[in-house]
Design an enzyme around this catalytic site. Structure first.
Site, PDB file in Angstrom:
ATOM      1  N   SER A 186      27.060  12.682  29.239  1.00 32.73           N
ATOM      2  CA  SER A 186      27.555  11.338  28.068  1.00 32.73           C
ATOM      3  C   SER A 186      28.883  10.881  28.562  1.00 32.73           C
ATOM      4  CB  SER A 186      27.081  11.673  26.707  1.00 32.73           C
ATOM      5  OG  SER A 186      27.703  10.856  25.828  1.00 32.73           O
TER       6      SER A 186
ATOM      7  N   HIS B 102      24.294   9.358  30.879  1.00 33.33           N
ATOM      8  CA  HIS B 102      23.951   8.924  29.485  1.00 33.33           C
ATOM      9  C   HIS B 102      24.845   7.901  28.861  1.00 33.33           C
ATOM     10  CE1 HIS B 102      21.863   9.733  25.640  1.00 33.33           C
ATOM     11  NE2 HIS B 102      23.055   9.577  25.159  1.00 33.33           N
TER      12      HIS B 102
ATOM     13  N   ASP C 294      26.083   5.451  25.949  1.00 34.17           N
ATOM     14  CA  ASP C 294      25.857   5.105  24.127  1.00 34.17           C
ATOM     15  C   ASP C 294      26.327   3.873  23.936  1.00 34.17           C
ATOM     16  OD1 ASP C 294      25.021   7.867  23.433  1.00 34.17           O
ATOM     17  OD2 ASP C 294      26.789   8.663  24.164  1.00 34.17           O
TER      18      ASP C 294
ATOM     19  N   MET D  25      26.797   1.249  20.644  1.00 36.72           N
ATOM     20  CA  MET D  25      26.867   1.398  19.226  1.00 36.72           C
ATOM     21  C   MET D  25      27.520   0.028  18.806  1.00 36.72           C
ATOM     22  SD  MET D  25      29.157   4.840  18.682  1.00 36.72           S
ATOM     23  CE  MET D  25      28.586   6.728  19.797  1.00 36.72           C
TER      24      MET D  25
ATOM     25  N   HIS E 176      21.240   4.739  25.722  1.00 40.52           N
ATOM     26  CA  HIS E 176      20.883   5.118  24.276  1.00 40.52           C
ATOM     27  C   HIS E 176      21.312   4.065  23.335  1.00 40.52           C
ATOM     28  CE1 HIS E 176      21.745   8.520  20.840  1.00 40.52           C
ATOM     29  NE2 HIS E 176      20.649   7.565  20.624  1.00 40.52           N
TER      30      HIS E 176
ATOM     31  N   MET F 144      22.485   2.772  19.786  1.00 35.09           N
ATOM     32  CA  MET F 144      22.461   2.974  18.501  1.00 35.09           C
ATOM     33  C   MET F 144      22.753   1.689  17.864  1.00 35.09           C
ATOM     34  SD  MET F 144      24.388   6.754  18.988  1.00 35.09           S
ATOM     35  CE  MET F 144      24.750   5.953  20.630  1.00 35.09           C
TER      36      MET F 144
ATOM     37  N   MET G  97      17.959  13.552  17.813  1.00 35.21           N
ATOM     38  CA  MET G  97      19.587  13.552  17.412  1.00 35.21           C
ATOM     39  C   MET G  97      19.755  14.923  16.924  1.00 35.21           C
ATOM     40  SD  MET G  97      21.044  11.056  18.780  1.00 35.21           S
ATOM     41  CE  MET G  97      22.961  11.627  18.067  1.00 35.21           C
TER      42      MET G  97
ATOM     43  N   ASP H  32      20.387  15.338  21.971  1.00 35.07           N
ATOM     44  CA  ASP H  32      21.639  14.942  22.048  1.00 35.07           C
ATOM     45  C   ASP H  32      22.521  15.128  20.834  1.00 35.07           C
ATOM     46  OD1 ASP H  32      23.707  13.041  22.664  1.00 35.07           O
ATOM     47  OD2 ASP H  32      22.575  11.304  22.285  1.00 35.07           O
TER      48      ASP H  32
HETATM   49  C1  DX5 Z   1      26.673  10.487  19.605  1.00 33.99           C
HETATM   50  C2  DX5 Z   1      25.985  10.096  21.172  1.00 33.99           C
HETATM   51  C3  DX5 Z   1      25.953  11.259  22.146  1.00 33.99           C
HETATM   52  C4  DX5 Z   1      27.561  11.874  22.264  1.00 33.99           C
HETATM   53  C5  DX5 Z   1      27.287  13.489  22.390  1.00 33.99           C
HETATM   54  O1  DX5 Z   1      26.097   9.707  18.791  1.00 33.99           O
HETATM   55  O2  DX5 Z   1      24.602   9.821  20.893  1.00 33.99           O
HETATM   56  O3  DX5 Z   1      25.423  10.912  23.291  1.00 33.99           O
HETATM   57  O4  DX5 Z   1      28.280  11.232  23.352  1.00 33.99           O
HETATM   58  O5  DX5 Z   1      28.475  13.700  22.600  1.00 33.99           O
HETATM   59  P1  DX5 Z   1      28.844  15.462  22.439  1.00 33.99           P
HETATM   60  O6  DX5 Z   1      27.925  15.965  23.600  1.00 33.99           O
HETATM   61  O7  DX5 Z   1      30.025  15.591  22.548  1.00 33.99           O
HETATM   62  O8  DX5 Z   1      28.405  15.864  21.107  1.00 33.99           O
HETATM   63 ZN    ZN Z   2      23.584   9.586  23.074  1.00 34.17          ZN
END
Ligand code: DX5
Ligand code: ZN
Length: 221
Positions: free
Chosen positions: A8, A33, A35, A37, A66, A68, A137, A175
């Site tokens: 990630s 990965h 993310d 947001m 991913h 969000m 999650m 995740d």
């Molecule tokens: C959180 C993200 C994750 C995050 C995980 O909302 O979806 O992908 O980067 O980070 P770690 O592995 O540090 O929990």
């Molecule tokens: Zn994620």
């Protein structure tokens, strides 16, 4: 199939992004990965179009995107055009789950759906046959570096049982808070893809940590 590791980038050093991408390229990690947001679905922002373009330019491995974001169906074309190989959105973020999954697949990309920690796996009942991946999650989405929620293991076992009882071959991804201690129990519960951010990027030897996650080796052992 041997399990995969998705690194990630949320935990990468964005001032040295190309360096961190090269590290992942040279490591045993399987996917990047990424993310996304929107400050609505989750109380945080992450990265947008120019940064994703930079990641796509330098990454030599698949991008596991991913989302969000609220109403993800509005941006499916956008993220496919940016080079997503896997596109996952949250069940809780749209009332048009089937429509969104179909669109992602029509565009030739693997479609994933994600569940927040409080959402039961039974929500997936009528969609399991149509998807390529379920992302569970194991923290509340929005931030890296949070503590793993232990009840996730039981949830994954339940989902794995649902998979066995069905004819669908979707992958199970986890995740949030994944580390060298919980990697093995997660794989034993049925996980196919471990996402890890902080565990990799805060390690003194990230490539070794990735290898440990690939081999389910616990550094403390
Ligand atoms: C959180 C993200 C994750 C995050 C995980 O909302 O979806 O992908 O980067 O980070 P770690 O592995 O540090 O929990
Ligand atoms: Zn994620």
């Amino acid at each position: 199939m041997p399990h995969l590791v998705a690194a990630s980038l949320l935990a990468a050093d964005f001032g040295n992004l190309q360096r961190d991408i090269s590290m992942i390229n040279n490591s045993k990690a399987d996917w990047f990965h990424v993310d996304i947001m929107d400050g609505h679905f989750v109380p945080n922002f992450s990265i947008g179009t120019p940064v994703i373009e930079a990641i796509r330019k330098h990454a030599t491995k698949p991008l596991d995107v991913h989302l969000m974001i609220e109403k993800p169906e509005r941006y499916i074309h956008h993220f496919v055009n940016l080079g997503a190989d896997v596109l996952t959105f949250h069940m809780e973020a749209t009332v048009h789950v089937n429509r969104a999954v179909n669109l992602i697949r029509e565009l030739g990309v693997k479609a994933g759906v994600s569940l927040n920690p409080h959402s039961p796996v039974s929500l997936l009942d009528s969609i399991l046959g149509d998807i390529d991946l379920v992302l569970i999650m194991s923290v509340n989405p929005g931030f890296g570096g949070q503590k793993f929620i232990p009840s996730t293991i039981e949830k994954i076992k339940k989902l794995n049982q649902m998979r066995k009882n069905s004819s669908s071959g979707f992958l199970i991804e986890v995740d949030g808070g994944v580390d060298e201690q919980n990697a093995l129990p997660l794989i034993e519960a049925g996980v196919d893809i471990l996402v890890a951010g902080n565990t990799i990027f805060s390690s003194p030897d990230p490539e070794k940590t990735i290898l440990n996650l690939k081999n389910c080796l616990n550094r403390a052992e």
